[in-house]
Design a protein around this motif. Sequence first.
Motif, mmCIF file in Angstrom:
data_model
loop_
_atom_site.group_PDB
_atom_site.id
_atom_site.type_symbol
_atom_site.label_atom_id
_atom_site.label_comp_id
_atom_site.label_asym_id
_atom_site.label_seq_id
_atom_site.Cartn_x
_atom_site.Cartn_y
_atom_site.Cartn_z
ATOM 1 N N UNK A 5 44.760 89.790 21.734
ATOM 2 C CA UNK A 5 44.205 88.490 22.224
ATOM 3 C C UNK A 5 42.715 88.599 21.785
ATOM 4 N N UNK A 6 42.252 87.458 21.372
ATOM 5 C CA UNK A 6 40.715 87.315 20.829
ATOM 6 C C UNK A 6 39.828 87.527 22.340
ATOM 7 N N UNK A 54 44.801 82.447 21.596
ATOM 8 C CA UNK A 54 44.185 83.119 20.093
ATOM 9 C C UNK A 54 44.629 84.454 19.996
ATOM 10 N N UNK A 55 44.747 84.840 18.880
ATOM 11 C CA UNK A 55 45.293 86.267 18.719
ATOM 12 C C UNK A 55 44.827 86.477 17.120
ATOM 13 N N UNK A 67 45.769 83.550 14.667
ATOM 14 C CA UNK A 67 46.376 82.414 14.957
ATOM 15 C C UNK A 67 45.724 81.904 16.197
ATOM 16 N N UNK A 68 45.346 80.478 16.088
ATOM 17 C CA UNK A 68 45.001 79.840 17.519
ATOM 18 C C UNK A 68 45.715 78.709 17.900
ATOM 19 N N UNK A 69 45.899 78.073 19.164
ATOM 20 C CA UNK A 69 46.642 77.141 19.616
ATOM 21 C C UNK A 69 45.344 76.192 20.247
ATOM 22 N N UNK A 81 45.956 76.668 14.509
ATOM 23 C CA UNK A 81 45.019 77.067 13.717
ATOM 24 C C UNK A 81 45.431 78.388 13.089
ATOM 25 N N UNK A 82 46.329 78.201 11.869
ATOM 26 C CA UNK A 82 46.977 79.369 11.456
ATOM 27 C C UNK A 82 48.421 78.878 11.520
#
Length: 297
Positions: A5-6, A54-55, A67-69, A81-82
């Motif tokens: 996780x970010x 986001x990861x 990848x982001x949501x 995002x990705x």
Amino acid sequence: MQIQELEVRQLHTVAEWLHGMNEQDKHYVAWLASDPNEIFEQIWTLTQFHEPLAYVAWEDDKIIGFIGILPFFEQKLCRLLGPFSVKSGTDVFEGLWEKASLTIQLHFDAVKVACFKANQDLVAFAERHQFHLYNREKTMALHHSRFSPSSEKAEKIEEIQEYEHAALHELHPSGAYYTTNEMIELADKESNKLWGYKNAGTLEGYLYFELVSPDEGEICFVNVHPDARGRGIGSALMEHALQYAFYVFDAEIVTISVRINNDSAAQLYERLGFVEIHTIFAYEKEVGAETNNTLLH
């Protein structure tokens, strides 16, 4: 490879990495901000929810994927995002999607992603996971040196006021990538402009413009009421925005996107000097929300 996780402490590093990736056509993903500081703010927001949005994929201490949501709760919709990946093959994409899809399936009915045609890895990902191609748009660009300004004054074009928001909503497409409220909020920024064409007090058309960098502007939306089309309103709005972009903001280039099958709009832009530079593919997938939970700040 590790997918985590970010974290807030990683934001600057990840924002710079994303900026470098999205500058490349083969990695470009729509809806990601263009400036590193704006990307920082965008992904910081994704860390402010209880559940992960986001990861980051790591290989030792190097970023290899993201990848982001972006959540839109009222619409039960999210935008991706990705996925981004610097590695060939599908492992990074699939690993990131596996993580993100858990949240998506719980809280949203649909997910969208859009990218340049040149981003073949993301196009293949969308097709592999049975996303539906709902739109294709070509991006057109006009350089300052190719612009020939008109001498006509735009007497009926003014910035849209709050009392006109209801009329603006009637003109704004329901499926647009910004809702009316989002567009209005974004227009409050000094570098963004929301102009209306007003005839006898009636809003007959509008144009929304963003300065996405010191050198580049983007005409995000230009729409005219069906009953008012064919009277040069769209041309007048475009002319006004271009003069503002080139002579007030001192931009070097202005871009605009148009649906592949919208020949009349494309012809208008070509008459103004715009040339095609990219094609954007937009995909959507219905996922079905399994709960009515809300992601809280």
